[in-house]
Write a protein that holds these residues in place. Sequence first.
Motif, PDB file in Angstrom:
ATOM      1  N   ARG A 129       0.814  -1.193   0.000  1.00  0.00           N
ATOM      2  CA  ARG A 129       0.000   0.000   0.000  1.00  0.00           C
ATOM      3  C   ARG A 129       0.853   1.251   0.000  1.00  0.00           C
ATOM      4  NH1 ARG A 129      -3.902  -1.168   4.941  1.00  0.00           N
ATOM      5  NH2 ARG A 129      -1.928  -0.661   5.831  1.00  0.00           N
ATOM      6  N   SER A 130       1.960   1.225   0.735  1.00  0.00           N
ATOM      7  CA  SER A 130       2.771   2.438   0.815  1.00  0.00           C
ATOM      8  C   SER A 130       3.435   2.741  -0.530  1.00  0.00           C
ATOM      9  CB  SER A 130       3.809   2.337   1.933  1.00  0.00           C
ATOM     10  OG  SER A 130       4.713   1.293   1.682  1.00  0.00           O
ATOM     11  N   ALA A 131       3.829   1.712  -1.264  1.00  0.00           N
ATOM     12  CA  ALA A 131       4.426   1.945  -2.584  1.00  0.00           C
ATOM     13  C   ALA A 131       3.397   2.581  -3.517  1.00  0.00           C
ATOM     14  CB  ALA A 131       4.947   0.631  -3.167  1.00  0.00           C
ATOM     15  N   ARG A 132       2.148   2.117  -3.438  1.00  0.00           N
ATOM     16  CA  ARG A 132       1.085   2.690  -4.264  1.00  0.00           C
ATOM     17  C   ARG A 132       0.832   4.136  -3.855  1.00  0.00           C
ATOM     18  NH1 ARG A 132      -2.764  -1.194  -3.749  1.00  0.00           N
ATOM     19  NH2 ARG A 132      -3.631  -0.202  -1.910  1.00  0.00           N
ATOM     20  N   ALA A 133       0.840   4.405  -2.558  1.00  0.00           N
ATOM     21  CA  ALA A 133       0.639   5.776  -2.075  1.00  0.00           C
ATOM     22  C   ALA A 133       1.782   6.679  -2.539  1.00  0.00           C
ATOM     23  CB  ALA A 133       0.528   5.796  -0.548  1.00  0.00           C
ATOM     24  N   CYS A 134       3.018   6.177  -2.502  1.00  0.00           N
ATOM     25  CA  CYS A 134       4.161   6.966  -2.972  1.00  0.00           C
ATOM     26  C   CYS A 134       4.006   7.308  -4.449  1.00  0.00           C
ATOM     27  CB  CYS A 134       5.468   6.206  -2.734  1.00  0.00           C
ATOM     28  SG  CYS A 134       5.981   6.175  -1.008  1.00  0.00           S
ATOM     29  N   ALA A 135       3.536   6.346  -5.244  1.00  0.00           N
ATOM     30  CA  ALA A 135       3.338   6.591  -6.676  1.00  0.00           C
ATOM     31  C   ALA A 135       2.247   7.638  -6.895  1.00  0.00           C
ATOM     32  CB  ALA A 135       2.977   5.289  -7.386  1.00  0.00           C
ATOM     33  N   GLN A 136       1.166   7.569  -6.121  1.00  0.00           N
ATOM     34  CA  GLN A 136       0.090   8.549  -6.259  1.00  0.00           C
ATOM     35  C   GLN A 136       0.560   9.940  -5.855  1.00  0.00           C
ATOM     36  OE1 GLN A 136      -2.881   6.607  -3.827  1.00  0.00           O
ATOM     37  NE2 GLN A 136      -3.971   5.836  -5.621  1.00  0.00           N
ATOM     38  N   LEU A 137       1.336  10.017  -4.778  1.00  0.00           N
ATOM     39  CA  LEU A 137       1.856  11.313  -4.357  1.00  0.00           C
ATOM     40  C   LEU A 137       2.837  11.868  -5.392  1.00  0.00           C
ATOM     41  CD1 LEU A 137       2.327  10.675  -0.549  1.00  0.00           C
ATOM     42  CD2 LEU A 137       0.721  12.273  -1.605  1.00  0.00           C
ATOM     43  N   ALA A 138       3.669  11.003  -5.965  1.00  0.00           N
ATOM     44  CA  ALA A 138       4.620  11.449  -6.994  1.00  0.00           C
ATOM     45  C   ALA A 138       3.868  12.019  -8.193  1.00  0.00           C
ATOM     46  CB  ALA A 138       5.518  10.293  -7.416  1.00  0.00           C
ATOM     47  N   ALA A 139       2.734  11.407  -8.536  1.00  0.00           N
ATOM     48  CA  ALA A 139       1.925  11.911  -9.646  1.00  0.00           C
ATOM     49  C   ALA A 139       1.349  13.291  -9.341  1.00  0.00           C
ATOM     50  CB  ALA A 139       0.788  10.936  -9.954  1.00  0.00           C
ATOM     51  N   GLU A 140       1.241  13.624  -8.053  1.00  0.00           N
ATOM     52  CA  GLU A 140       0.745  14.926  -7.622  1.00  0.00           C
ATOM     53  C   GLU A 140       1.884  15.907  -7.350  1.00  0.00           C
ATOM     54  OE1 GLU A 140      -2.383  15.939  -7.529  1.00  0.00           O
ATOM     55  OE2 GLU A 140      -3.171  13.998  -8.156  1.00  0.00           O
ATOM     56  N   GLY A 141       3.124  15.485  -7.619  1.00  0.00           N
ATOM     57  CA  GLY A 141       4.264  16.362  -7.425  1.00  0.00           C
ATOM     58  C   GLY A 141       4.797  16.394  -5.999  1.00  0.00           C
ATOM     59  N   VAL A 142       4.476  15.383  -5.205  1.00  0.00           N
ATOM     60  CA  VAL A 142       4.922  15.329  -3.812  1.00  0.00           C
ATOM     61  C   VAL A 142       5.866  14.142  -3.653  1.00  0.00           C
ATOM     62  CG1 VAL A 142       4.183  15.050  -1.414  1.00  0.00           C
ATOM     63  CG2 VAL A 142       2.751  16.332  -3.013  1.00  0.00           C
ATOM     64  N   SER A 143       7.060  14.409  -3.136  1.00  0.00           N
ATOM     65  CA  SER A 143       8.020  13.335  -2.898  1.00  0.00           C
ATOM     66  C   SER A 143       7.634  12.578  -1.633  1.00  0.00           C
ATOM     67  CB  SER A 143       9.431  13.896  -2.718  1.00  0.00           C
ATOM     68  OG  SER A 143       9.852  14.531  -3.893  1.00  0.00           O
ATOM     69  N   ALA A 144       7.694  11.258  -1.709  1.00  0.00           N
ATOM     70  CA  ALA A 144       7.406  10.413  -0.548  1.00  0.00           C
ATOM     71  C   ALA A 144       8.275   9.172  -0.648  1.00  0.00           C
ATOM     72  CB  ALA A 144       5.926  10.040  -0.519  1.00  0.00           C
ATOM     73  N   TYR A 145       8.537   8.539   0.487  1.00  0.00           N
ATOM     74  CA  TYR A 145       9.410   7.376   0.528  1.00  0.00           C
ATOM     75  C   TYR A 145       8.785   6.283   1.381  1.00  0.00           C
ATOM     76  CZ  TYR A 145      12.650  10.896  -1.097  1.00  0.00           C
ATOM     77  OH  TYR A 145      13.234  11.900  -1.809  1.00  0.00           O
ATOM     78  N   ASP A 146       9.069   5.046   1.001  1.00  0.00           N
ATOM     79  CA  ASP A 146       8.675   3.900   1.818  1.00  0.00           C
ATOM     80  C   ASP A 146       9.611   3.804   3.013  1.00  0.00           C
ATOM     81  OD1 ASP A 146       6.509   2.690   0.456  1.00  0.00           O
ATOM     82  OD2 ASP A 146       7.882   1.835  -1.010  1.00  0.00           O
ATOM     83  N   LEU A 147       9.065   3.454   4.147  1.00  0.00           N
ATOM     84  CA  LEU A 147       9.887   3.225   5.331  1.00  0.00           C
ATOM     85  C   LEU A 147      10.186   1.737   5.425  1.00  0.00           C
ATOM     86  CD1 LEU A 147       8.063   5.385   8.027  1.00  0.00           C
ATOM     87  CD2 LEU A 147      10.182   5.904   6.835  1.00  0.00           C
ATOM     88  N   ASP A 148      11.456   1.376   5.497  1.00  0.00           N
ATOM     89  CA  ASP A 148      11.836  -0.017   5.653  1.00  0.00           C
ATOM     90  C   ASP A 148      11.306  -0.519   6.994  1.00  0.00           C
ATOM     91  OD1 ASP A 148      13.100  -2.451   5.084  1.00  0.00           O
ATOM     92  OD2 ASP A 148      14.894  -1.849   6.185  1.00  0.00           O
ATOM     93  N   GLY A 149      10.418  -1.492   6.951  1.00  0.00           N
ATOM     94  CA  GLY A 149       9.830  -2.013   8.182  1.00  0.00           C
ATOM     95  C   GLY A 149       8.630  -1.219   8.664  1.00  0.00           C
ATOM     96  N   GLY A 150       8.182  -0.248   7.862  1.00  0.00           N
ATOM     97  CA  GLY A 150       7.007   0.539   8.238  1.00  0.00           C
ATOM     98  C   GLY A 150       7.275   1.440   9.422  1.00  0.00           C
ATOM     99  N   THR A 151       6.200   1.974   9.983  1.00  0.00           N
ATOM    100  CA  THR A 151       6.361   2.876  11.120  1.00  0.00           C
ATOM    101  C   THR A 151       6.894   2.147  12.348  1.00  0.00           C
ATOM    102  OG1 THR A 151       4.013   2.599  11.655  1.00  0.00           O
ATOM    103  CG2 THR A 151       4.629   4.546  10.378  1.00  0.00           C
ATOM    104  N   SER A 152       6.586   0.846  12.462  1.00  0.00           N
ATOM    105  CA  SER A 152       7.124   0.076  13.597  1.00  0.00           C
ATOM    106  C   SER A 152       8.643  -0.002  13.514  1.00  0.00           C
ATOM    107  CB  SER A 152       6.536  -1.333  13.617  1.00  0.00           C
ATOM    108  OG  SER A 152       5.147  -1.286  13.750  1.00  0.00           O
ATOM    109  N   GLY A 153       9.156  -0.265  12.302  1.00  0.00           N
ATOM    110  CA  GLY A 153      10.607  -0.311  12.111  1.00  0.00           C
ATOM    111  C   GLY A 153      11.255   1.037  12.352  1.00  0.00           C
ATOM    112  N   TRP A 154      10.587   2.102  11.915  1.00  0.00           N
ATOM    113  CA  TRP A 154      11.065   3.470  12.120  1.00  0.00           C
ATOM    114  C   TRP A 154      11.205   3.750  13.617  1.00  0.00           C
ATOM    115  CZ3 TRP A 154      12.856   7.501   9.302  1.00  0.00           C
ATOM    116  CH2 TRP A 154      12.768   8.784   9.830  1.00  0.00           C
ATOM    117  N   ALA A 155      10.146   3.445  14.380  1.00  0.00           N
ATOM    118  CA  ALA A 155      10.163   3.690  15.826  1.00  0.00           C
ATOM    119  C   ALA A 155      11.183   2.792  16.519  1.00  0.00           C
ATOM    120  CB  ALA A 155       8.768   3.466  16.409  1.00  0.00           C
TER     121      ALA A 155
END
Length: 127
Positions: free
Chosen positions: A1-27
């Motif tokens: 889902r996050s990869a799809r969201a990143c692609a949609q945001l990129a199409a809108e001119g907004v940079s976004a990145y996938d987090l390795d391990g999601g928000t749990s991995g980030w925390a």
Amino acid sequence: RSARACAQLAAEGVSAYDLDGGTSGWAARGHGLDRPAGAPAKPVWAMDRQVRLVAGSLVLLGLLLGVLIHPAFQLLSAGVAGGLVFSALTNTCGMALMLGKLPYNRGSACAVDMDATLARLRQGAGE
């Protein structure tokens, strides 16, 4: 889902990145998370984890009742197994749809203004 969201945001001119391990991995790596007001203090289990818990519990229940009460209860386990096979073949999940209706799995009641959100994201990306 996050990869799809990143692609949609990129199409809108907004940079976004996938987090390795999601928000749990980030925390887990020591980074902070800003949660919106009203967010649950305890995070809800991921949907796939909830489905595994319910499916496994139903299989065990069917087997246990089949041994203790009547072998026909083993049909419950067979039904869950059939549902899992169907889910894999069709890439759908009826159990996830049902679990998604539970109060703790529904998002907040507030509506999201996508245009305003994208405008704020674009503004932040330009800084």
